[in-house]
Motif scaffolding. Structure first.
Motif, PDB file in Angstrom:
ATOM      1  N   HIS A 146      15.609   1.292  28.973  1.00  0.00           N
ATOM      2  CA  HIS A 146      14.311   1.963  29.095  1.00  0.00           C
ATOM      3  C   HIS A 146      13.515   1.696  27.822  1.00  0.00           C
ATOM      4  CE1 HIS A 146      11.803   5.506  30.503  1.00  0.00           C
ATOM      5  NE2 HIS A 146      11.321   5.229  29.316  1.00  0.00           N
ATOM      6  N   VAL A 147      12.363   1.094  27.987  1.00  0.00           N
ATOM      7  CA  VAL A 147      11.516   0.806  26.832  1.00  0.00           C
ATOM      8  C   VAL A 147      10.215   1.600  26.964  1.00  0.00           C
ATOM      9  CG1 VAL A 147      10.271  -1.010  25.570  1.00  0.00           C
ATOM     10  CG2 VAL A 147      12.474  -1.518  26.636  1.00  0.00           C
ATOM     11  N   HIS A 148       9.829   2.317  25.926  1.00  0.00           N
ATOM     12  CA  HIS A 148       8.545   3.030  25.922  1.00  0.00           C
ATOM     13  C   HIS A 148       7.484   2.030  25.461  1.00  0.00           C
ATOM     14  CE1 HIS A 148      11.307   6.322  26.198  1.00  0.00           C
ATOM     15  NE2 HIS A 148      11.733   6.142  24.965  1.00  0.00           N
ATOM     16  N   CYS A 205       6.256   3.191  30.730  1.00  0.00           N
ATOM     17  CA  CYS A 205       7.678   2.940  30.520  1.00  0.00           C
ATOM     18  C   CYS A 205       8.060   1.701  31.315  1.00  0.00           C
ATOM     19  CB  CYS A 205       8.519   4.096  31.052  1.00  0.00           C
ATOM     20  SG  CYS A 205       8.195   5.659  30.246  1.00  0.00           S
TER      21      CYS A 205
HETATM   22 NI    NI Z   1       9.512   5.735  28.292  1.00  0.00          NI
END
Ligand code: NI
Length: 133
Positions: free
Chosen positions: A88-90, A96
């Motif tokens: 999970h990358v912000h 996201c």
């Molecule tokens: Ni995120």
């Protein structure tokens, strides 16, 4: 391998589509385009025969909408036997990006990815599968 020739009858519209495929992929001729299409279709058929495949689902969604990371997590837990890993990358304040790596039968992976991509608020989603055979 010996090359055999055979005649193909196509209506004009399909022939035009074939020619634009030739142009798009810069195939040297129509035969090459037909070979490409047959090969692509056979890979899909293998998947439909339910062989083991590996794949990734990529999801882009708004962090602030519908608790999507929670929903995605719940769905993945229910299918833990298919999920190898998840990242999970912000991306920024709102967005996201999730990449979920899967392994299992093609049908199961397709069903799982349909659930994830179909979540309300998902902006973009795509499943990519690759055959293990
Ligand atoms: Ni995120």
């Amino acid at each position: 391998m010996a090359i055999k020739r055979f005649g193909v009858s196509l209506d004009e519209q399909i022939l035009r589509s074939l020619d634009s495929l030739v142009e798009k992929h810069q195939f040297p001729n129509r035969s090459q385009a037909i070979r490409y299409l047959i090969k692509e279709h056979m890979i899909e058929d293998n998947w439909q025969e339910n062989r083991k495949v590996a794949g990734t689902v990529t999801l882009l969604y708004d962090h602030h909408k519908n608790d999507l990371s929670g929903q995605s997590n719940d769905i993945q837990h229910k299918h833990h036997h298919l999920v190898l890993s998840m990242q999970h990358v912000h991306l920024d304040h709102n967005n996201c990006l999730e990449t979920i790596v899967l392994k299992g039968k093609a049908e199961e992976l397709t069903e799982l990815s349909d659930q994830l991509i179909g979540l309300k608020g998902v902006k973009h989603g795509k499943l990519v599968m690759t055959s293990l055979d």
